[in-house]
Scaffold this active site. Structure first.
Site, PDB file in Angstrom:
ATOM      1  CD1 TRP A   1      15.714   3.133 -20.302  1.00  0.00           C
ATOM      2  CD2 TRP A   1      17.561   2.719 -21.351  1.00  0.00           C
ATOM      3  NE1 TRP A   1      16.835   4.111 -19.879  1.00  0.00           N
ATOM      4  CE2 TRP A   1      18.006   3.999 -20.815  1.00  0.00           C
ATOM      5  CE3 TRP A   1      18.487   2.311 -22.091  1.00  0.00           C
ATOM      6  CZ2 TRP A   1      18.977   4.470 -20.554  1.00  0.00           C
ATOM      7  CZ3 TRP A   1      19.636   2.971 -22.111  1.00  0.00           C
ATOM      8  CH2 TRP A   1      20.099   4.190 -21.337  1.00  0.00           C
TER       9      TRP A   1
ATOM     10  CG  HIS B   1      15.498   7.517 -21.316  1.00  0.00           C
ATOM     11  ND1 HIS B   1      16.737   7.298 -21.489  1.00  0.00           N
ATOM     12  CD2 HIS B   1      14.812   7.479 -22.656  1.00  0.00           C
ATOM     13  CE1 HIS B   1      17.038   7.284 -22.791  1.00  0.00           C
ATOM     14  NE2 HIS B   1      15.679   7.305 -23.399  1.00  0.00           N
TER      15      HIS B   1
ATOM     16  NE  ARG C   1      13.128   3.008 -17.893  1.00  0.00           N
ATOM     17  CZ  ARG C   1      14.094   3.480 -17.155  1.00  0.00           C
ATOM     18  NH1 ARG C   1      14.882   2.695 -16.328  1.00  0.00           N
ATOM     19  NH2 ARG C   1      14.491   4.548 -17.462  1.00  0.00           N
TER      20      ARG C   1
ATOM     21  CD  GLN D   1      13.838   9.016 -16.506  1.00  0.00           C
ATOM     22  OE1 GLN D   1      13.701   9.385 -17.509  1.00  0.00           O
ATOM     23  NE2 GLN D   1      14.392   7.814 -16.185  1.00  0.00           N
TER      24      GLN D   1
ATOM     25  CB  VAL E   1      26.300  11.578 -21.082  1.00  0.00           C
ATOM     26  CG1 VAL E   1      25.181  12.365 -21.046  1.00  0.00           C
ATOM     27  CG2 VAL E   1      26.060  10.152 -20.166  1.00  0.00           C
TER      28      VAL E   1
ATOM     29  CB  ALA F   1      22.266  15.586 -20.534  1.00  0.00           C
TER      30      ALA F   1
HETATM   31  N1  PHE Z   1      17.925   8.821 -19.290  1.00  0.00           N
HETATM   32  C1  PHE Z   1      18.776   8.090 -17.965  1.00  0.00           C
HETATM   33  C2  PHE Z   1      18.146   7.010 -17.493  1.00  0.00           C
HETATM   34  O1  PHE Z   1      16.918   6.988 -17.675  1.00  0.00           O
HETATM   35  C3  PHE Z   1      19.079   9.176 -16.965  1.00  0.00           C
HETATM   36  C4  PHE Z   1      20.279  10.245 -17.713  1.00  0.00           C
HETATM   37  C5  PHE Z   1      19.820  11.252 -18.337  1.00  0.00           C
HETATM   38  C6  PHE Z   1      21.595   9.986 -17.762  1.00  0.00           C
HETATM   39  C7  PHE Z   1      20.592  12.300 -18.720  1.00  0.00           C
HETATM   40  C8  PHE Z   1      22.610  10.900 -18.147  1.00  0.00           C
HETATM   41  C9  PHE Z   1      22.023  11.873 -18.718  1.00  0.00           C
HETATM   42  O2  PHE Z   1      18.471   6.171 -16.848  1.00  0.00           O
END
Ligand code: PHE
Length: 319
Positions: free
Chosen positions: A127, A148, A174, A188, A231, A287
């Site tokens: 990020w 995010h 970002r 998002q 995750v 998620a």
């Molecule tokens: N937050 C991640 C992103 O910005 C996306 C994501 C959310 C992936 C939840 C897995 C679970 O790339």
């Protein structure tokens, strides 16, 4: 005024008639009354003339042509990003999720640390972050524009016990050089479900159902391994290309692959559950996160993400 007013010449003459003798009073009275009538009639006539002239003027110059077409009422419309966000939320609300929103300026703790991305960990390089020049009073935490919507996973879990089923639309930021596929701010939609006994089959079933609602009931989905620190296992989900039907020859939308990646997802990492005080022996969850601009680009064939924030009506009116 000068003649007929309360102190006008004629009024005074009439008022003073009593001081004259009988003979004089009669002739003077008759003459004065005659003069008064003449003046009053002249005044009325002139007033009428002026009024007629005013009406005639307004009838020609201020005329309202009721046969002219009216001004068109310009109807507003929803921004394509808003439309996609609403569609996504509706699909998940229909499956029992609630919509929540969170802060765009976020603590390091929520954006990274509680998501299993400690300071100095190379995963932070995933990020490109815009830091805010502010620290909490204890000097421990830095602030940033959230990269995010995932920090809301931790915030939601901190505020309640399972079962959790939330969907979180919102803006993210970002530190990015912009081009046709990169913007420094975009949206998002995050999703989170945590409960006793949630498995990867729930993730697949829920996201498959979403893909069919969003992109058509004949859609197929594909899951591949991917890495996100919060995750385990992590996946990316693709749908078969709705433009070429998955054939993938000469298709611009899926670039010949037959598949379109639409989101990241996975089973919530036990460290994330433990970080908010959940019992990891009892609870599991999944998620996911997706980008509505990207979905809009695919769905409407938009070739440059910068169109979304350019405020060009020629672009916006097409939706
Ligand atoms: N937050 C991640 C992103 O910005 C996306 C994501 C959310 C992936 C939840 C897995 C679970 O790339």
């Amino acid at each position: 005024m000068a003649y007929l007013g309360r102190r006008g010449h004629l009024t005074l003459v009439l008022r003073n008639l009593a001081q004259l003798d009988m003979e004089q009073r009669r002739t003077a009275g008759a003459q004065a009354n005659q003069a008064k009538r003449t003046l009053e009639e002249a005044l009325a006539r002139r007033t009428q003339e002026l009024e007629d002239a005013r009406l005639a003027m307004s009838a020609t110059q201020e005329r309202l042509d009721v046969t002219l077409p009216g001004y068109p009422v310009t109807g507003g419309r929803l921004h394509p990003t808003t439309r996609i966000i609403r569609e996504v939320c509706e699909a998940f609300v229909a499956m029992g999720f609630s919509v929540v929103e969170g802060p765009e300026v976020e603590w390091d703790r929520y954006n990274f640390e509680l998501l299993n991305i400690p300071k100095g960990h190379p995963a932070r390089d995933m990020w490109n972050t815009l830091w805010v020049d502010y620290q909490d009073p204890a000097g421990q935490q830095s602030m940033l524009l959230r990269t995010h919507t995932s920090p809301m996973q931790a915030r939601v879990m901190e505020s309640q016990q399972p079962p959790v089923r939330v969907i979180v639309p919102g803006k993210v930021y970002r530190y990015e050089a912009t081009d046709a596929t990169h913007e420094w701010h975009f949206h998002q939609v995050e999703g989170l479900a945590v409960d006793d006994g949630i498995t990867f089959a729930d993730l697949k079933g829920t996201l498959y159902e979403f893909a069919r609602r969003m992109f058509g009931s004949e859609r197929k989905v594909r899951f591949r391994c991917d890495y996100f620190p919060f995750v385990e296992p992590g996946v990316d989900m693709s749908i078969d290309c709705f433009a070429c039907g998955g054939k993938g020859s000469g298709c611009r939308i899926c670039r010949d692959s037959g598949w379109i990646e639409i989101m990241g997802a996975g089973m919530v990492h036990p460290k994330v559950l433990a970080g908010v005080g959940y019992d990891t022996a009892k609870y599991t969850g999944f998620a996911f996160g997706l980008g509505p601009e990207r979905i809009a680009m695919l769905k409407y064939g938009i070739d440059d993400i910068r169109h979304f924030y350019a405020n060009d009506l020629r672009f916006l009116r097409q939706f």
